[in-house]
Scaffold this active site. Structure first.
Site, short mmCIF file in Angstrom:
data_model
loop_
_atom_site.label_atom_id
_atom_site.label_comp_id
_atom_site.label_asym_id
_atom_site.label_seq_id
_atom_site.Cartn_x
_atom_site.Cartn_y
_atom_site.Cartn_z
N ASN A 13 0.93 -1.11 0.08
CA ASN A 13 -0.11 -0.10 0.02
C ASN A 13 0.96 1.24 0.07
O ASN A 13 0.66 2.17 -0.66
CB ASN A 13 -1.21 0.10 1.22
CG ASN A 13 -2.27 -0.72 1.01
OD1 ASN A 13 -2.90 -0.33 0.26
ND2 ASN A 13 -2.17 -2.05 1.60
N ARG A 68 3.73 0.29 26.03
CA ARG A 68 3.13 0.76 24.36
C ARG A 68 3.24 2.33 24.59
O ARG A 68 3.48 2.63 23.52
CB ARG A 68 1.68 0.29 24.65
CG ARG A 68 0.87 0.30 23.43
CD ARG A 68 -0.49 -0.20 23.37
NE ARG A 68 -0.35 -1.69 23.26
CZ ARG A 68 -0.39 -2.26 22.20
NH1 ARG A 68 0.07 -1.85 20.89
NH2 ARG A 68 -0.41 -3.72 22.16
N ARG A 94 0.38 -2.46 14.38
CA ARG A 94 0.34 -1.98 15.93
C ARG A 94 -0.66 -1.30 16.38
O ARG A 94 -1.30 -0.41 15.61
CB ARG A 94 1.55 -1.28 16.14
CG ARG A 94 3.05 -1.85 16.01
CD ARG A 94 3.40 -2.54 17.35
NE ARG A 94 3.40 -1.83 18.57
CZ ARG A 94 3.76 -2.38 19.65
NH1 ARG A 94 4.00 -3.88 19.75
NH2 ARG A 94 3.69 -1.78 20.88
N HIS A 112 -8.19 -0.61 5.92
CA HIS A 112 -8.40 -1.87 6.83
C HIS A 112 -9.08 -2.92 5.66
O HIS A 112 -9.74 -2.56 5.05
CB HIS A 112 -9.30 -1.58 7.93
CG HIS A 112 -9.90 -2.75 8.44
ND1 HIS A 112 -8.97 -3.29 9.46
CD2 HIS A 112 -11.07 -3.56 8.67
CE1 HIS A 112 -9.57 -4.50 10.07
NE2 HIS A 112 -10.57 -4.51 9.28
C1 GRF Z 1 -3.25 -5.34 3.79
O1 GRF Z 1 -4.33 -6.28 3.80
C2 GRF Z 1 -3.67 -4.15 4.62
O2 GRF Z 1 -5.14 -3.78 4.24
C3 GRF Z 1 -3.29 -4.38 5.81
O3 GRF Z 1 -2.04 -5.13 5.99
C4 GRF Z 1 -1.96 -5.72 4.68
C5 GRF Z 1 -0.71 -5.61 4.14
O4 GRF Z 1 -0.42 -4.58 3.65
N1 GRF Z 1 -3.37 -3.20 6.88
P1 GRF Z 1 0.88 -3.73 2.76
O5 GRF Z 1 1.19 -4.81 1.67
O6 GRF Z 1 1.90 -3.97 3.66
O7 GRF Z 1 0.58 -2.43 2.46
#
Ligand code: GRF
Length: 201
Positions: A13, A68, A94, A112
């Site tokens: 992403n 945290r 996290r 998400h």
């Molecule tokens: C994806 O499914 C995203 O929606 C979730 O983490 C997964 C991996 O995302 N939050 P990426 O390839 O690391 O962007």
């Protein structure tokens, strides 16, 4: 305006966002640029990719902090070095403290892999399949202290196909994530940029 992207894994992403910023000329058109990619995991493949792109990167290992709150404070320090107008969680695995979320209120987004409010939390694709869902999808939302429940900016639905495994469904959803996240961020940048140079694009 600086954008900081937080990752924990492959960062696909993040890569989609970086590529969109370049292809759509966000710097010139929206006065926005990806300033840094930060991860809590040293083995996040996305860090290597970001470095190869010439982007600033930082590592804030969560295991090195006693709590945290201490981790979030260190993370905030690394983020705020870039004075971000926008912080994007992209596969960031996290749960963030209310203090962190409050500090970035109104400028913290997440992607998400479910059609929220359905399936907040983890293992969304397996849960959707177990529930017999006919459609699944992804959601871009503002991050609020309640996990995966902030105002929704964008969603995309995909069909669940006969014989789908969680992996097959995840791949189908992920390709939609790569489309709607950059789209939602570009829209956010337009809306929050009073003197946006684009008239009505
Ligand atoms: C994806 O499914 C995203 O929606 C979730 O983490 C997964 C991996 O995302 N939050 P990426 O390839 O690391 O962007």
């Amino acid at each position: 305006r600086n954008i900081v992207i937080l990752i924990s894994g492959s960062g696909s992403n993040m890569a989609a966002l970086v590529n969109a910023a370049k292809a759509e000329r966000w710097a010139e058109r929206l006065d926005a640029r990806v300033a840094a990619v930060i991860s809590n995991r040293a083995d996040a493949a996305g860090l290597e990719w970001a470095r190869a792109q010439g982007l600033a990167t930082a590592l804030v290992p969560h295991g090195e902090h006693p709590s945290r709150e201490a981790f979030d404070a260190a993370l905030m320090q690394a983020i705020d070095m870039h004075a971000p107008s926008l912080v994007l969680l992209a596969g960031f695995m996290r749960i963030l403290t209310p203090g962190f979320v409050g500090h970035y209120a109104g400028r913290l987004l997440n992607i998400h892999p479910s059609l929220l409010p359905a399936f907040a939390g983890l293992h969304t694709h397996r849960r959707a399949l177990e529930a017999g869902c006919r459609v699944a999808g992804a959601t871009v939302h503002e991050v609020t202290p309640e996990l995966d429940h902030g105002p929704i900016l964008a969603q995309a639905a995909v069909p669940v196909l006969a014989g789908d495994t969680p992996e097959a469904l995840a791949a189908r959803v992920l390709s939609q994530e790569h489309r709607i996240y950059p789209q939602a961020v570009a829209q956010w940048l337009k809306v929050t940029h009073p003197s946006s140079k684009t008239a009505c694009v």
